[in-house]
Design a protein around this motif. Structure first.
Motif, PDB file in Angstrom:
ATOM      1  N   GLN A 308       0.836  -1.193   0.000  1.00 25.58           N
ATOM      2  CA  GLN A 308       0.000   0.000   0.000  1.00 25.58           C
ATOM      3  C   GLN A 308       0.875   1.248   0.000  1.00 25.58           C
ATOM      4  N   ARG A 309       0.848   1.968  -1.106  1.00 28.19           N
ATOM      5  CA  ARG A 309       1.658   3.179  -1.235  1.00 28.19           C
ATOM      6  C   ARG A 309       0.754   4.387  -1.447  1.00 28.19           C
ATOM      7  N   PHE A 310       1.260   5.550  -1.029  1.00 26.08           N
ATOM      8  CA  PHE A 310       0.514   6.796  -1.124  1.00 26.08           C
ATOM      9  C   PHE A 310       1.372   7.838  -1.817  1.00 26.08           C
ATOM     10  N   ASN A 311       0.732   8.722  -2.580  1.00 32.96           N
ATOM     11  CA  ASN A 311       1.372   9.910  -3.141  1.00 32.96           C
ATOM     12  C   ASN A 311       1.121  11.033  -2.132  1.00 32.96           C
ATOM     13  N   SER A 312       2.170  11.472  -1.442  1.00 31.01           N
ATOM     14  CA  SER A 312       1.990  12.286  -0.239  1.00 31.01           C
ATOM     15  C   SER A 312       2.709  13.622  -0.325  1.00 31.01           C
ATOM     16  N   ALA A 313       2.221  14.560   0.488  1.00 24.86           N
ATOM     17  CA  ALA A 313       2.906  15.825   0.769  1.00 24.86           C
ATOM     18  C   ALA A 313       3.260  15.814   2.254  1.00 24.86           C
ATOM     19  N   LEU A 314       4.530  16.093   2.569  1.00 24.05           N
ATOM     20  CA  LEU A 314       5.001  16.060   3.946  1.00 24.05           C
ATOM     21  C   LEU A 314       5.594  17.413   4.317  1.00 24.05           C
ATOM     22  N   LEU A 315       5.215  17.922   5.472  1.00 21.36           N
ATOM     23  CA  LEU A 315       5.712  19.202   5.961  1.00 21.36           C
ATOM     24  C   LEU A 315       6.616  18.952   7.164  1.00 21.36           C
ATOM     25  N   PHE A 316       7.855  19.458   7.068  1.00 24.22           N
ATOM     26  CA  PHE A 316       8.829  19.324   8.146  1.00 24.22           C
ATOM     27  C   PHE A 316       9.154  20.685   8.740  1.00 24.22           C
ATOM     28  N   ALA A 317       9.168  20.747  10.052  1.00 21.19           N
ATOM     29  CA  ALA A 317       9.614  21.951  10.744  1.00 21.19           C
ATOM     30  C   ALA A 317      11.131  22.062  10.641  1.00 21.19           C
ATOM     31  N   ARG A 318      11.651  23.258  10.939  1.00 18.50           N
ATOM     32  CA  ARG A 318      13.091  23.458  10.864  1.00 18.50           C
ATOM     33  C   ARG A 318      13.851  22.573  11.849  1.00 18.50           C
ATOM     34  N   SER A 319      13.183  22.114  12.901  1.00 20.49           N
ATOM     35  CA  SER A 319      13.816  21.239  13.886  1.00 20.49           C
ATOM     36  C   SER A 319      13.915  19.800  13.419  1.00 20.49           C
ATOM     37  N   GLY A 320      13.262  19.462  12.320  1.00 16.90           N
ATOM     38  CA  GLY A 320      13.233  18.095  11.843  1.00 16.90           C
ATOM     39  C   GLY A 320      11.953  17.377  12.185  1.00 16.90           C
ATOM     40  N   ARG A 321      11.089  17.993  12.967  1.00 15.35           N
ATOM     41  CA  ARG A 321       9.826  17.365  13.347  1.00 15.35           C
ATOM     42  C   ARG A 321       8.896  17.285  12.137  1.00 15.35           C
ATOM     43  N   LEU A 322       8.273  16.123  11.969  1.00 13.86           N
ATOM     44  CA  LEU A 322       7.285  15.959  10.922  1.00 13.86           C
ATOM     45  C   LEU A 322       5.994  16.633  11.367  1.00 13.86           C
ATOM     46  N   ALA A 323       5.652  17.767  10.743  1.00 17.26           N
ATOM     47  CA  ALA A 323       4.502  18.555  11.185  1.00 17.26           C
ATOM     48  C   ALA A 323       3.191  18.052  10.613  1.00 17.26           C
ATOM     49  N   GLY A 324       3.228  17.332   9.517  1.00 19.66           N
ATOM     50  CA  GLY A 324       1.988  16.843   8.945  1.00 19.66           C
ATOM     51  C   GLY A 324       2.202  16.087   7.644  1.00 19.66           C
ATOM     52  N   VAL A 325       1.258  15.186   7.336  1.00 23.83           N
ATOM     53  CA  VAL A 325       1.276  14.402   6.099  1.00 23.83           C
ATOM     54  C   VAL A 325      -0.108  14.473   5.463  1.00 23.83           C
ATOM     55  N   TYR A 326      -0.145  14.726   4.174  1.00 23.45           N
ATOM     56  CA  TYR A 326      -1.400  14.692   3.418  1.00 23.45           C
ATOM     57  C   TYR A 326      -1.230  13.708   2.268  1.00 23.45           C
ATOM     58  N   ASP A 327      -2.210  12.826   2.085  1.00 20.94           N
ATOM     59  CA  ASP A 327      -2.179  11.833   1.009  1.00 20.94           C
ATOM     60  C   ASP A 327      -3.141  12.233  -0.098  1.00 20.94           C
ATOM     61  N   LYS A 328      -2.675  12.116  -1.320  1.00 23.12           N
ATOM     62  CA  LYS A 328      -3.473  12.483  -2.481  1.00 23.12           C
ATOM     63  C   LYS A 328      -4.750  11.654  -2.556  1.00 23.12           C
ATOM     64  N   HIS A 329      -5.877  12.351  -2.818  1.00 21.22           N
ATOM     65  CA  HIS A 329      -7.175  11.690  -2.900  1.00 21.22           C
ATOM     66  C   HIS A 329      -7.557  11.317  -4.332  1.00 21.22           C
ATOM     67  N   ILE A 330      -7.343  12.239  -5.289  1.00 26.13           N
ATOM     68  CA  ILE A 330      -7.805  12.044  -6.668  1.00 26.13           C
ATOM     69  C   ILE A 330      -6.642  11.488  -7.492  1.00 26.13           C
ATOM     70  N   LEU A 331      -6.678  10.198  -7.751  1.00 28.29           N
ATOM     71  CA  LEU A 331      -5.606   9.545  -8.497  1.00 28.29           C
ATOM     72  C   LEU A 331      -5.856   9.642  -9.999  1.00 28.29           C
ATOM     73  N   VAL A 332      -4.774   9.609 -10.772  1.00 26.48           N
ATOM     74  CA  VAL A 332      -4.853   9.770 -12.229  1.00 26.48           C
ATOM     75  C   VAL A 332      -4.835   8.405 -12.888  1.00 26.48           C
ATOM     76  N   PRO A 333      -5.856   8.088 -13.691  1.00 30.73           N
ATOM     77  CA  PRO A 333      -5.832   6.812 -14.404  1.00 30.73           C
ATOM     78  C   PRO A 333      -4.648   6.742 -15.365  1.00 30.73           C
ATOM     79  N   PHE A 334      -4.153   5.542 -15.552  1.00 29.89           N
ATOM     80  CA  PHE A 334      -2.985   5.228 -16.382  1.00 29.89           C
ATOM     81  C   PHE A 334      -1.677   5.536 -15.666  1.00 29.89           C
ATOM     82  N   MET A 335      -1.657   6.601 -14.858  1.00 28.19           N
ATOM     83  CA  MET A 335      -0.417   6.985 -14.195  1.00 28.19           C
ATOM     84  C   MET A 335      -0.312   6.398 -12.781  1.00 28.19           C
ATOM     85  N   GLU A 336      -1.429   6.415 -12.046  1.00 28.44           N
ATOM     86  CA  GLU A 336      -1.386   5.974 -10.654  1.00 28.44           C
ATOM     87  C   GLU A 336      -2.257   4.749 -10.372  1.00 28.44           C
ATOM     88  N   TYR A 337      -3.070   4.384 -11.322  1.00 29.26           N
ATOM     89  CA  TYR A 337      -3.802   3.128 -11.213  1.00 29.26           C
ATOM     90  C   TYR A 337      -4.308   2.746 -12.595  1.00 29.26           C
TER      91      TYR A 337
END
Length: 517
Positions: A308-337
């Motif tokens: 199970q893989r996700f196309n994600s956006a990850l936000l990191f603080a300057r300290s290295g802390r992972l501030a948040g993750v968002y996973d793509k909802h609308i996938l593109v046919p032919f390219m992602e499934y």
């Protein structure tokens, strides 16, 4: 004769939309089509005229997708062309077929002019038919024009309404001149007044938003455009080189004062485990060497790495802390499934199988609340508007455009994304891997942008860096964001009311009189 009118309208419309973008043509482009539909002998024939118009405009404008589908699915030219015809029918043929059929019915049930019935029919068609890539007539007014600002009231379909209204009024005028009847002063005056009010509203609204942006908190953004092509990179040494390219450009952007650095979709070349905190080496690369927060696109997977893989956006603080993750909802046919219907017929593709995200969330850090969008998600107005209850103060679109060439697709994508800024009244930062990276203000104006690149045609091209300032506006600046598709629903109610009228009536009597004359 009718087919010639449909073809003329299609040609004018193609010239009016990006990338040709002779925007003034759109105000006359629909007149021949309305004439063909208006004089059609049956609703079925009207539907054919409208469907043909939509397929011509969309199919020819997006013919670049033939090469994309060939590349992604390893299909023949014939199969790829067939798929484009299918996509053109689904995307535009159904929309404009419904427009033509609905307009034809409305004309036979009311005495109202085309300047009223044509825009109602168009709004209903654009609103009712779901599209993988939103493709509205209002896109012709991209660029922060005064007319485009009504999108914060009713979405981009409100701009389409104005365009169809003017074309309908011109058709009413031409028909009166042709039949030597009295000029349709009421139709013309209404169109002029409504267009004038919309233009005045746009000017006032832009001034108001500019004032709000001037008073809002600012954030200096740095965007890295990596400029690598669609061919997959598998050697680990090349992957590390790609990562170093992004890091080197990020350090330059930090030197220019960037307070947040944004990488495009899938810019990080390794699959990342979905752990908190992230691995130490990962933290060192993205934070300790930069010293500023980083928003990046990457493929993520469970730990240990599973199917199970996700196309994600990850936000990191300057300290290295992972501030948040968002996973793509609308996938593109032919390219992602691989679409299931193709698999049933044995049409296999090389699509990477991703899992769609299931939770809408903002990426929050310090004083900014980012509504992240990945790839084509910024092309869906309803999807973006669903962020409104979360109250973002910045939109960030992470894209690629790597498979689509450098000529047409990136310009179309930028045009669509610009309307999301108007509808939400939020600034947007767009980071594209080799398309057009840009910063768009809350009035839909592109304040700074890069150019699209096809790496295979420009050997040795280096990464681009873009810096600009965004305003962090309160996420409640727009009627459309707060209340949704009220305008579209009003048009649906009006159409339903007209359709409930008895067939025939005063309009048919007037047509008969004109024919006798």
């Amino acid at each position: 004769m009718h087919l010639a009118l449909v073809s003329l309208s299609a040609l004018l419309t193609m010239w009016a939309l990006p990338p040709d973008h002779h925007a003034w043509l759109i105000w006359i482009a629909l007149v021949p089509l309305i004439g063909a539909v208006d004089s059609a002998h049956s609703m079925r024939r009207a539907l054919v005229y409208g469907g043909l118009f939509g397929m011509l405009v969309f199919g020819i404008s997006t013919s670049f997708l033939i090469t994309t589908i060939q590349r992604l699915g390893q299909f023949s030219t014939l199969t790829s062309t067939f798929l484009i015809v299918v996509i053109a029918f689904v995307q535009a043929g159904t929309v404009w077929g419904l427009f033509a059929a609905l307009y034809w019915q409305l004309r036979r049930r009311s005495a109202y002019p085309a300047s009223l019935l044509a825009p109602i029919a168009l709004v209903c068609a654009e609103f009712l038919i779901p599209m993988l890539f939103e493709w509205n007539l209002g896109l012709s007014q991209v660029g922060g024009t005064w007319i485009a600002q009504v999108a914060d009231l009713g979405g981009v379909v409100a701009v389409s309404f104005l365009i169809a209204m003017v074309n309908g009024a011109l058709f009413d005028l031409g028909r009166a001149l042709r039949t030597q009847h009295a000029l349709p002063w009421r139709s013309l005056a209404t169109a002029v007044v409504v267009l004038g009010l919309a233009t005045g509203y746009g000017g006032l609204r832009m001034a108001h938003i500019d004032q709000a942006r001037a008073q809002a908190q600012k954030l200096r953004i740095g965007v890295v455009q990596g400029n690598f092509g669609p061919a997959p990179i598998t050697r680990r040494a090349e992957l590390r080189k790609l990562l170093q390219r992004h890091m080197a450009k990020s350090r330059q952007l930090r030197g220019r004062g960037a307070e947040l650095i944004v990488w495009p979709e899938m810019a990080f070349p390794f699959v990342l485990p979905r752990t908190e905190p992230p691995p130490t080496a990962w933290t060192e690369w993205l934070t300790e060497k930069l010293g500023v927060p980083v928003l990046i696109g990457a493929a993520t997977s469970g730990e240990p790495l599973d199917a199970q893989r996700f196309n994600s956006a990850l936000l990191f603080a300057r300290s290295g802390r992972l501030a948040g993750v968002y996973d793509k909802h609308i996938l593109v046919p032919f390219m992602e499934y691989t679409p299931g219907v193709l698999a049933r017929f044995g049409l296999r593709t090389r699509a990477s199988e991703f899992t769609a995200g299931s939770q809408r969330r903002l990426l929050t850090l310090d004083h900014y609340r980012i509504g992240a969008l990945i790839c084509i998600e910024d092309m869906h107005s309803a999807f973006v508007r669903d962020l409104a209850p979360l109250r973002p103060n910045l939109l960030a679109s992470l894209g690629s455009d790597a498979q689509l060439g450098a000529e047409i697709a990136p310009k179309l994508h930028l045009a669509v994304a610009s309307f999301r800024s108007i509808e939400m009244r939020l600034d947007m930062v767009r980071a594209s891997q080799n398309g057009i990276s840009a910063i768009i203000d809350a009035n839909g104006r592109v304040t700074v942008q890069t150019r699209a690149v096809e790496p295979s045609e420009v050997p040795g091209v280096r990464a681009f860096g873009l810096t600009g300032t965004v305003a962090l506006l309160d996420g409640s600046q727009s009627f459309y964001a707060r209340h949704g598709n009220v305008f579209a629903w009003l048009n649906l109610l009006a159409a339903a009311g007209f359709l409930m009228l008895p067939r025939g009536g005063r309009w048919r009597d007037k047509r008969a009189g004109q024919s006798a004359a």
